[in-house]
Motif scaffolding. Structure first.
Motif, short mmCIF file in Angstrom:
data_model
loop_
_atom_site.label_atom_id
_atom_site.label_comp_id
_atom_site.label_asym_id
_atom_site.label_seq_id
_atom_site.Cartn_x
_atom_site.Cartn_y
_atom_site.Cartn_z
N THR A 17 0.84 -1.21 0.00
CA THR A 17 0.00 0.00 0.00
C THR A 17 0.86 1.25 0.00
OG1 THR A 17 -1.77 -1.15 1.20
CG2 THR A 17 -1.78 1.25 1.27
N ARG A 35 -7.18 6.32 -3.12
CA ARG A 35 -7.88 5.07 -3.43
C ARG A 35 -7.03 3.87 -3.00
NH1 ARG A 35 -7.97 1.06 -6.78
NH2 ARG A 35 -6.07 1.76 -7.83
N SER A 38 -7.21 3.47 0.71
CA SER A 38 -8.53 2.92 1.09
C SER A 38 -8.58 1.42 0.84
CB SER A 38 -9.63 3.62 0.30
OG SER A 38 -9.71 4.99 0.64
N ASN A 39 -8.00 0.97 -0.26
CA ASN A 39 -7.96 -0.46 -0.56
C ASN A 39 -7.10 -1.21 0.47
OD1 ASN A 39 -9.60 -0.13 -2.77
ND2 ASN A 39 -7.93 -0.12 -4.25
N ILE A 41 -6.63 -0.34 3.59
CA ILE A 41 -7.42 -0.42 4.83
C ILE A 41 -8.45 -1.54 4.72
CG2 ILE A 41 -9.12 0.80 6.23
CD1 ILE A 41 -7.60 3.39 5.56
N ARG A 42 -9.09 -1.64 3.55
CA ARG A 42 -10.08 -2.70 3.34
C ARG A 42 -9.44 -4.09 3.45
NH1 ARG A 42 -11.25 -3.23 -2.55
NH2 ARG A 42 -9.30 -4.40 -2.27
N ASP A 43 -8.25 -4.25 2.86
CA ASP A 43 -7.56 -5.54 2.93
C ASP A 43 -7.21 -5.91 4.38
OD1 ASP A 43 -7.74 -5.73 0.20
OD2 ASP A 43 -5.68 -5.07 -0.18
N ARG A 45 -8.80 -4.92 7.08
CA ARG A 45 -10.04 -5.26 7.79
C ARG A 45 -10.51 -6.67 7.42
NH1 ARG A 45 -12.77 0.73 7.09
NH2 ARG A 45 -11.83 1.65 8.98
N ASP A 46 -10.33 -7.02 6.13
CA ASP A 46 -10.68 -8.39 5.73
C ASP A 46 -9.80 -9.40 6.46
OD1 ASP A 46 -12.60 -7.44 3.99
OD2 ASP A 46 -11.35 -7.58 2.19
N ARG A 49 -10.91 -9.93 9.97
CA ARG A 49 -12.05 -10.85 10.05
C ARG A 49 -11.59 -12.31 9.93
NH1 ARG A 49 -14.83 -6.47 7.53
NH2 ARG A 49 -14.10 -7.07 5.45
N ILE A 121 -4.07 -0.03 10.48
CA ILE A 121 -5.23 0.70 9.94
C ILE A 121 -5.21 2.15 10.41
CG2 ILE A 121 -7.74 0.91 10.10
CD1 ILE A 121 -7.90 -2.13 10.07
N ASP A 125 -5.13 5.37 8.08
CA ASP A 125 -6.15 6.42 8.20
C ASP A 125 -5.50 7.80 8.28
OD1 ASP A 125 -8.57 5.06 8.02
OD2 ASP A 125 -8.55 4.49 10.14
#
Length: 209
Positions: A17, A35, A38-39, A41-43, A45-46, A49, A121, A125
């Motif tokens: 990133t 962008r 943001s991707n 951060i999404r990775d 968070r995945d 999980r 994260i 941010d």
């Protein structure tokens, strides 16, 4: 999976990133940099999980083992003496403590990895906020430049549209002329200004302007 393996995924996502976002920022494409972050951060968070799901699976496995331990020896205990039953109960208790200890040890790297994900994260941010602020500053700078250019153009246009001032009157030669102040019959004009020299019925005197 070892602690290092769990954290390697976090480091890989963060490194990729950062590299891609920096490349976009260097090219002046802050929208793309935002962008990319943001991707990332999404990775992350995945991945968090996935870690949570792995924790759930581990707890279920240990819970099954604990249930089996508590059930072990109960049927046999009905046919043995009280001392034997007490010894078996102590054995089950010790095994239960061992299982709980092992569960905590196995889950600990996952908990630490999730904490590392949260820190990564948070860092992304902050980077995303920095990119957003920089983009806003750039937009404001362009807006200010455009406003200045528009203002300058308007000034030029107004100057072009303004009526041309009449040329100054031709110079008047030095002479006696009617006193503009009305205090005397005549006052001497030296060709550029009124002087203190005045005249009344041919008598010259002085009266400062």
């Amino acid at each position: 999976m070892g602690k290092n393996d769990l954290n390697k995924r976090i480091l890989d996502i963060a490194a990729i990133t950062e590299k891609e976002a920096q490349r976009a920022a260097d090219a002046g494409d802050l929208a793309e940099a935002k962008r990319v972050i943001s991707n990332g951060i999404r990775d992350l968070r995945d991945y968090k999980r996935e870690l949570t799901e792995a924790e759930r699976s581990i707890r279920e496995q240990f819970q099954d083992a604990k249930l089996k331990n508590r059930a072990s020896g109960q049927t046999v205990g009905m046919f043995v003496g009280s001392k034997t039953r007490a010894a078996m109960a102590r054995g089950r208790a010790a095994e239960g403590r061992r299982l709980s200890s092992n569960q905590a040890a196995v889950l600990q790297p996952y908990a630490r990895a999730k904490a590392n994900v949260d820190r990564a994260i948070a860092a992304m941010d902050r980077a995303k906020a920095d990119v957003t602020n920089e983009a806003a500053r750039m937009r404001e700078g362009k807006s200010s430049s455009a406003t200045s250019a528009t203002s300058a153009q308007a000034t030029v246009t107004q100057a072009r549209a303004a009526p041309t001032a009449p040329p100054p009157p031709p110079p008047v030669p030095a002479q006696w002329a009617t006193d503009p102040h009305g205090r005397h019959q005549h006052r001497w004009w030296d060709g550029t200004r009124w002087t203190e020299h005045v005249s009344n019925d041919g008598v010259v005197s002085s009266d400062p302007v």
